[in-house]
Design a protein around this motif. Structure first.
Motif, PDB file in Angstrom:
ATOM      1  N   ARG A   1      -7.976   5.430   2.938  1.00 31.11           N
ATOM      2  CA  ARG A   1      -8.843   6.616   2.849  1.00 31.11           C
ATOM      3  C   ARG A   1      -9.396   7.047   4.201  1.00 31.11           C
ATOM      4  O   ARG A   1      -9.896   8.171   4.335  1.00 31.11           O
ATOM      5  CB  ARG A   1     -10.028   6.334   1.905  1.00 31.11           C
TER       6      ARG A   1
ATOM      7  N   SER B   1       2.293   3.263  -2.081  1.00 30.41           N
ATOM      8  CA  SER B   1       1.956   4.425  -2.924  1.00 30.41           C
ATOM      9  C   SER B   1       0.724   5.148  -2.394  1.00 30.41           C
ATOM     10  O   SER B   1       0.664   6.382  -2.407  1.00 30.41           O
ATOM     11  CB  SER B   1       1.741   3.986  -4.370  1.00 30.41           C
ATOM     12  N   ASP B   2      -0.266   4.386  -1.922  1.00 25.95           N
ATOM     13  CA  ASP B   2      -1.461   5.006  -1.353  1.00 25.95           C
ATOM     14  C   ASP B   2      -1.135   5.725  -0.044  1.00 25.95           C
ATOM     15  O   ASP B   2      -1.641   6.819   0.213  1.00 25.95           O
ATOM     16  CB  ASP B   2      -2.550   3.954  -1.109  1.00 25.95           C
TER      17      ASP B   2
ATOM     18  N   LYS C   1       0.813  -1.205   0.000  1.00 25.44           N
ATOM     19  CA  LYS C   1       0.000   0.000   0.000  1.00 25.44           C
ATOM     20  C   LYS C   1       0.854   1.265   0.000  1.00 25.44           C
ATOM     21  O   LYS C   1       0.345   2.358   0.176  1.00 25.44           O
ATOM     22  CB  LYS C   1      -0.882   0.028   1.254  1.00 25.44           C
TER      23      LYS C   1
ATOM     24  N   SER D   1      -6.515  10.223  -5.455  1.00 25.04           N
ATOM     25  CA  SER D   1      -5.641   9.228  -6.076  1.00 25.04           C
ATOM     26  C   SER D   1      -5.514   7.965  -5.225  1.00 25.04           C
ATOM     27  O   SER D   1      -5.025   6.937  -5.696  1.00 25.04           O
ATOM     28  CB  SER D   1      -4.246   9.821  -6.315  1.00 25.04           C
ATOM     29  N   VAL D   2      -5.952   8.028  -3.972  1.00 27.47           N
ATOM     30  CA  VAL D   2      -5.838   6.876  -3.064  1.00 27.47           C
ATOM     31  C   VAL D   2      -6.938   5.874  -3.374  1.00 27.47           C
ATOM     32  O   VAL D   2      -8.127   6.192  -3.302  1.00 27.47           O
ATOM     33  CB  VAL D   2      -5.918   7.335  -1.590  1.00 27.47           C
ATOM     34  N   LYS D   3      -6.553   4.666  -3.724  1.00 26.78           N
ATOM     35  CA  LYS D   3      -7.520   3.639  -4.116  1.00 26.78           C
ATOM     36  C   LYS D   3      -7.945   2.747  -2.950  1.00 26.78           C
ATOM     37  O   LYS D   3      -9.070   2.273  -2.901  1.00 26.78           O
ATOM     38  CB  LYS D   3      -6.927   2.751  -5.224  1.00 26.78           C
ATOM     39  N   ASP D   4      -7.028   2.506  -2.022  1.00 27.77           N
ATOM     40  CA  ASP D   4      -7.326   1.585  -0.923  1.00 27.77           C
ATOM     41  C   ASP D   4      -8.255   2.237   0.091  1.00 27.77           C
ATOM     42  O   ASP D   4      -7.942   3.290   0.650  1.00 27.77           O
ATOM     43  CB  ASP D   4      -6.022   1.161  -0.240  1.00 27.77           C
TER      44      ASP D   4
END
Length: 423
Positions: free
Chosen positions: A348, A293-294, A291, A341-344
């Protein structure tokens, strides 16, 4: 949305009386470990302390289980309403009734515990702290605007101050529960930083040096479940809050003649330097590596949110000049771009604070619309999120030039006698 996770019931005793209070109570338990728990911290659902720490304790503690079930129930209400465009008619009345009953059990149970409170029993204090912190989550998700969450935090603070002076590793304290509760308390106190502007009354949140140095929590096995490696950024929020409070106090006395002292300016510059030079720790735990990058994007969103919070702290109750507003608008855009841009979904969970701080400085309609759209599509069907969006929209439409920035948002809440909590 959060992924389904394995029920922990194989390894736990049968649910107690709390789960048989109504026909749907056991459904609320299932919803908690399949959905609600996975939306409350940065840890993956499979090893979230809301599952691994809270549930085993709840299976042997009726009051804690009532808290879990009420929390799950109010989240399920939100999800059902959200699926039908906000219509409360879509909410299952039986489930709604069950949630209310479990909440009544929390309040009556806490009152009973406080009457018979033993200040020498550290184990019981740790237990009550966890229940209070879970109750904070209920108040937020249920959409309470009266400040009940802040009252729970104040009650929690008394327990935290007692427990912090106990030697770590005390044999009569559940260390996992204590560590997780302390981190939850720290997180909720910090992100509800707007409350620090209020200096009197039962909703006032006192300044706590504990919140400005969180390294002491790192020895607990659950550490990072709320902060995801960003705790040294969060430590700056109380520092800035205190700076802002001191600036406002001077402004109140001297008005336009107020000039910050050299000590206050040095404090500002020190915080500014820490924000500018902050780096994400290179040693994220192995389970968080995928994770990275997130987490990096979320940390950067928080960092830019801190810059906004710090910059506005030296404007007091005044609106910045147009050049400063333009610069803050750019920072707000950066926060929004990073946050989206955060997918997880677990990562979030730490993005609400910087997004709302950024939103308080947005002046362009298109920018405001993008923020509201991002927040409402974030995957968190919780009433505090909708209430914060509503408060931002009221702020943007307010015909008062001073209603700007974090202090302006707080002032609007005070004016309307509402406090919208953050999670």
């Amino acid at each position: 949305m959060a992924s389904h996770i394995q029920s922990p019931s194989r390894d736990l005793p049968r649910p107690g009386i709390a789960c048989t209070l109504t026909r749907v109570s056991i459904t609320l338990l299932r919803h908690y470990f399949e959905f609600t728990a996975g939306l409350l911290c940065t840890s993956p659902s499979t090893n979230s302390p809301f599952i691994t720490v809270v549930l085993p304790l709840a299976y042997t503690d009726e009051l804690l289980m009532h808290t879990v079930l009420a929390l799950s129930g109010t989240h399920l209400e939100c999800r059902q309403s959200r699926r039908h465009a906000g219509s409360m008619a879509a909410v299952d009345p039986e489930m709604q009734h069950a949630t209310g009953l479990h909440y009544q059990k929390i309040i009556s149970g806490l009152r009973c515990e406080m009457v018979n409170f033993d200040t020498a029993n550290n184990q019981k204090q740790t237990r009550i702290l966890l229940i209070l912190i879970m109750a904070c989550h209920y108040e937020a998700i249920s959409g309470d605007k009266s400040g009940m969450m802040l009252q729970h935090l104040r009650a929690s603070r008394k327990l935290v101050r007692r427990l912090l002076i106990q030697p770590q590793g005390s044999s009569n304290i559940d260390q996992e529960s204590l560590g997780f509760s302390l981190e939850l308390y720290a997180y909720l106190s910090i992100v509800n930083s707007l409350a620090s502007y209020r200096n009197t009354g039962e909703l006032a949140q006192p300044y706590d040096t504990f919140l400005t140095s969180l390294d002491g929590l790192s020895s607990y096995s659950t550490f990072g479940s709320m902060f995801a490696g960003c705790h040294s950024l969060y430590e700056l929020i109380p520092h800035i809050s205190q700076l802002s409070v001191e600036y406002l106090a001077g402004e109140k006395i001297l008005g336009d003649d107020w000039i910050p002292s050299s000590k206050l300016r040095l404090c500002y510059e020190s915080i500014e330097h820490r924000i500018a030079t902050w780096k994400l720790p290179s040693s994220l735990d192995s389970e968080a590596q995928y994770k990275t990058s997130d987490i990096t994007a979320a940390a950067e969103a928080i960092r830019h949110g801190l810059y906004i919070y710090l910059t506005t702290s030296f404007y007091g109750s005044s609106r910045p000049d147009p050049i400063a507003q333009s610069q803050l608008g750019v920072e707000a855009d950066i926060v929004l771009a990073l946050a989206t841009s955060v997918k997880d979904i677990n990562i979030r969970t730490i993005l609400l604070w910087p997004c709302i701080i950024a939103g308080s400085c947005m002046v362009h309609e298109e920018q405001q619309k993008r923020l509201i759209s991002a927040l409402l599509s974030s995957g968190f069907d919780m009433k505090h999120l909708f209430n914060l969006c509503e408060m931002l929209e009221l702020m943007w439409n307010e015909n008062d030039a001073s209603v700007y920035g974090p202090y302006g948002l707080y002032s609007l809440m005070e004016k309307r006698n509402k406090y919208i909590p953050f999670l």
